[in-house]
Design a protein around this motif. Structure first.
Motif, PDB file in Angstrom:
ATOM      1  N   GLN A 145      25.742  18.840  70.574  1.00  0.00           N
ATOM      2  CA  GLN A 145      25.005  19.784  69.621  1.00  0.00           C
ATOM      3  C   GLN A 145      25.023  20.550  68.059  1.00  0.00           C
ATOM      4  O   GLN A 145      24.654  20.178  67.109  1.00  0.00           O
TER       5      GLN A 145
ATOM      6  N   ALA B 238      20.806  22.973  78.214  1.00  0.00           N
ATOM      7  CA  ALA B 238      21.568  23.739  77.164  1.00  0.00           C
ATOM      8  C   ALA B 238      20.602  22.500  75.913  1.00  0.00           C
ATOM      9  O   ALA B 238      20.216  23.087  74.584  1.00  0.00           O
TER      10      ALA B 238
ATOM     11  N   GLU C  88      17.078  12.493  73.199  1.00  0.00           N
ATOM     12  CA  GLU C  88      18.479  12.320  71.300  1.00  0.00           C
ATOM     13  C   GLU C  88      19.717  11.895  71.577  1.00  0.00           C
ATOM     14  O   GLU C  88      20.732  11.649  71.231  1.00  0.00           O
TER      15      GLU C  88
ATOM     16  N   ILE D 249      18.710  19.879  75.527  1.00  0.00           N
ATOM     17  CA  ILE D 249      19.305  18.411  74.340  1.00  0.00           C
ATOM     18  C   ILE D 249      18.021  17.345  75.317  1.00  0.00           C
ATOM     19  O   ILE D 249      18.129  17.429  76.760  1.00  0.00           O
TER      20      ILE D 249
ATOM     21  N   MET E 112      24.394  16.463  66.083  1.00  0.00           N
ATOM     22  CA  MET E 112      23.032  16.863  66.711  1.00  0.00           C
ATOM     23  C   MET E 112      22.245  17.922  65.227  1.00  0.00           C
ATOM     24  O   MET E 112      21.132  17.579  64.291  1.00  0.00           O
ATOM     25  N   GLN E 113      23.273  19.075  64.855  1.00  0.00           N
ATOM     26  CA  GLN E 113      22.579  20.262  63.509  1.00  0.00           C
ATOM     27  C   GLN E 113      22.525  19.187  62.283  1.00  0.00           C
ATOM     28  O   GLN E 113      22.493  19.704  61.042  1.00  0.00           O
TER      29      GLN E 113
END
Length: 578
Positions: free
Chosen positions: A573, A509, A481, A511, A576-577
């Motif tokens: 993060q 986290a 990622e 990831i 990534m959403q």
């Protein structure tokens, strides 16, 4: 993961046999390695993507009450002979023998095996419904393997099989799987469309294909922008013209059309629209009776600007086992060479099957069954008997009326990556897979089957997501990622410490992160990860650290953004959403 301990093998140029973008990029990114025709080794980088695909599929199958098992690669011929598919499957079915001369198939699919399992285990309606699935290697001996993982011979597929007591239960299970597939493809982060489809060699009643939308797709998808109607080209209905057929307005004339064997040439010579012409296709059906073979001849008529849909033709009464007539048969039946055939004045009796659009035509142009001549002004009823059969024979075209009456049709390209089937009793009856119903009477199991091309997803995703630098993976499918790219990590203690801390924070986290600690120059480092397609990149450099910043760039971003070091994990993060 540290890049120095992983296997990264990128290429500047794709091998010469890599034909399409996904094949080229997967080879260049070191994701697959060709072993033989249509057979590939999944290299570590590619295998990570495959495992991501499998994980999402498993989660959604389990959520939909699927029960995982694992069926064998090699299957006894006897099971396939029970259903008749040992012969029907043809050359795509890889057949082999063991040392005792017993015949086996290397599975292309597992309907027979799962039905054999269930017929020995399921006795009562109280044990239903059930849905078994597995993720397993398949082999189909493609005539022409091509396009890397898109049309290989060995591949990985998730296939599932539902069992119910009645048709209503089977349809309910089918809907559960349809909904699960919709969630799966949404989670993949791909643009897709589910379309009504033909069941083909699998058999059964109804089915839907799931296609990833891509301009390079092999399949034409038909849909109505103003409604929910969607089908693949094989199954899309071409509705009959709404207006009644016009009355005859021209005389029948036999017109010279030298060297015009195609409708386009005829239309050009006569100065008429191609849509005024009718093309003739000669088909033959071989009939076996009392040890003798006889032929039945069919004439299919389509408008000159339309194309035959062979799947539809095969569903016309009497045409299930048709073939195109030989030139010798055409001379014998029509008394004429191909290119000038038509329904008026054939030498022998033929069954005329007209497409719906042709049955609605007046004053049309057709072959005169005489080399170098066509009829103009031809009309049904006056010049030739009404066709014996009228059927939907053609491929739809953009602008045709939608079958649901809610607009007109549009067409886009897609790559088939999933297929769900309502099988009914197609397999349970031939294999005598029954259960005792509420009244204690035996009844055949109602089945559905559901497939996803696990490894094909990789190629389809790339065909939808790439640029001139390489692959652009959706976050859910990416081999990693996030990639951390430290500048001079071996020379700067500040960079090294910040990188190690960020690496640990990203892992904590949750990831999926890789740190490129290979000590490469920035240009080479960035080029590798852009080619591989990791969706998120953070660059750690001394200058930025002194200012309290790191450099973030998404794979689709044209420029990098400065992000405070303390905020970088939350920032990534959030990206990534999206």
């Amino acid at each position: 993961m540290r890049a120095s301990r992983f296997f990264i093998s990128t290429l500047k140029e794709a091998p010469s046999d890599a034909e399409i973008v996904s094949h080229q990029l997967m080879m260049r990114a070191g994701m697959i390695k060709r072993l033989g025709s249509g057979i590939y080794t999944y290299m570590p980088m590619g295998l990570r993507v495959i495992r991501k695909v499998e994980a999402i599929v498993r989660e959604e199958m389990n959520r939909a009450a699927g029960i995982e098992l694992l069926m064998p690669l090699v299957q006894p011929a006897e099971l396939w002979q029970e259903t008749g598919r040992w012969d029907k499957m043809g050359a795509e079915l890889l057949r082999l023998k063991d040392r005792h001369g017993r015949e086996f198939a290397f599975q292309p699919t597992s309907e027979e095996v799962i039905t054999d399992v269930v017929r020995s285990e399921i006795k009562s309606y109280r044990q239903l419904p059930l849905n078994f699935y597995h993720i397993q290697t398949k082999f189909r001996d493609e005539r022409r393997p091509r396009f890397g993982l898109m049309r290989g011979r060995e591949f990985t597929m998730k296939d599932a099989y539902s069992f119910d007591r009645d048709a209503a239960g089977m349809q309910a299970s089918y809907q559960v799987m349809f909904d699960a597939y919709t969630r799966i493809f949404n989670r993949f982060g791909l643009q897709f469309r589910a379309v009504a489809a033909d069941n083909g060699a699998i058999g059964g009643s109804g089915s839907h294909e799931f296609h990833v939308i891509a301009s390079t797709g092999e399949d034409a998808l038909v849909y109505c922008p103003d409604s929910d109607y969607a089908a693949n080209m094989e199954a899309a209905e071409a509705v009959a013209p709404a207006a009644p057929r016009a009355a005859a307005g021209a005389a029948l004339v036999k017109t010279a059309t030298p060297d015009a064997t195609k409708c386009e040439q005829v239309a050009a010579q006569l100065g008429l629209p191609l849509s005024r012409t009718v093309k003739t296709l000669a088909l033959t059906v071989d009939l076996e009776a009392d040890g003798k073979t006889t032929q039945q001849h069919f004439m299919l008529l389509l408008r000159g600007d339309h194309e035959l849909n062979e799947i539809k033709a095969g569903k016309v009464a009497g045409l299930a086992n048709h073939r195109f007539s030989t030139e010798a048969e055409i001379l014998d039946v029509y008394g004429c060479v191909p290119g000038y055939l038509g329904p008026i004045g054939t030498k022998a009796a033929v069954t005329v099957v007209a497409d719906r659009s042709v049955a609605n035509m007046a004053d049309f142009v057709c072959g005169a069954n005489d080399a170098g001549f066509h009829y103009t002004g031809a009309n049904w009823g006056r010049d030739v008997a009404e066709p014996a059969l009228v059927a939907d024979l053609r491929n739809v075209v953009e602008g045709d009326a939608s079958p649901d009456g809610k607009g007109v049709l549009a067409i886009e390209r897609g790559i088939e990556v999933g297929h769900v089937f309502q099988l009914g009793t197609a397999y349970s009856e031939s294999m005598k897979a029954t259960f005792l119903d509420e009244n204690g009477k035996p009844a055949p199991l109602q089945m559905g089957c559901y497939g996803i091309g696990i490894t094909r997803i990789l190629g389809a995703a790339i065909e939808q997501n790439f640029d001139d630098k390489g692959i652009i993976w959706p976050t859910a499918l990416a081999p990693f990622e996030l990639v951390l790219c430290p500048m001079g990590m071996d020379r700067s203690e500040m960079v090294k410490q910040a990188t190690e801390q960020l690496y640990a924070d990203a892992q904590a986290a949750g990831i999926d992160v890789i740190v490129d600690d290979r000590g490469q120059r920035p240009g080479a480092m960035f080029a590798d990860w852009e080619l591989i397609g990791v969706p998120h990149r953070v660059v750690i450099g001394e200058r930025g650290l002194k200012e309290g910043n790191l450099e973030y760039q998404g794979r689709r971003d044209t420029e990098a953004s400065a992000v405070p070091l303390a905020e970088i994990i939350a920032f990534v993060q959030g990206k990534m959403q999206k």
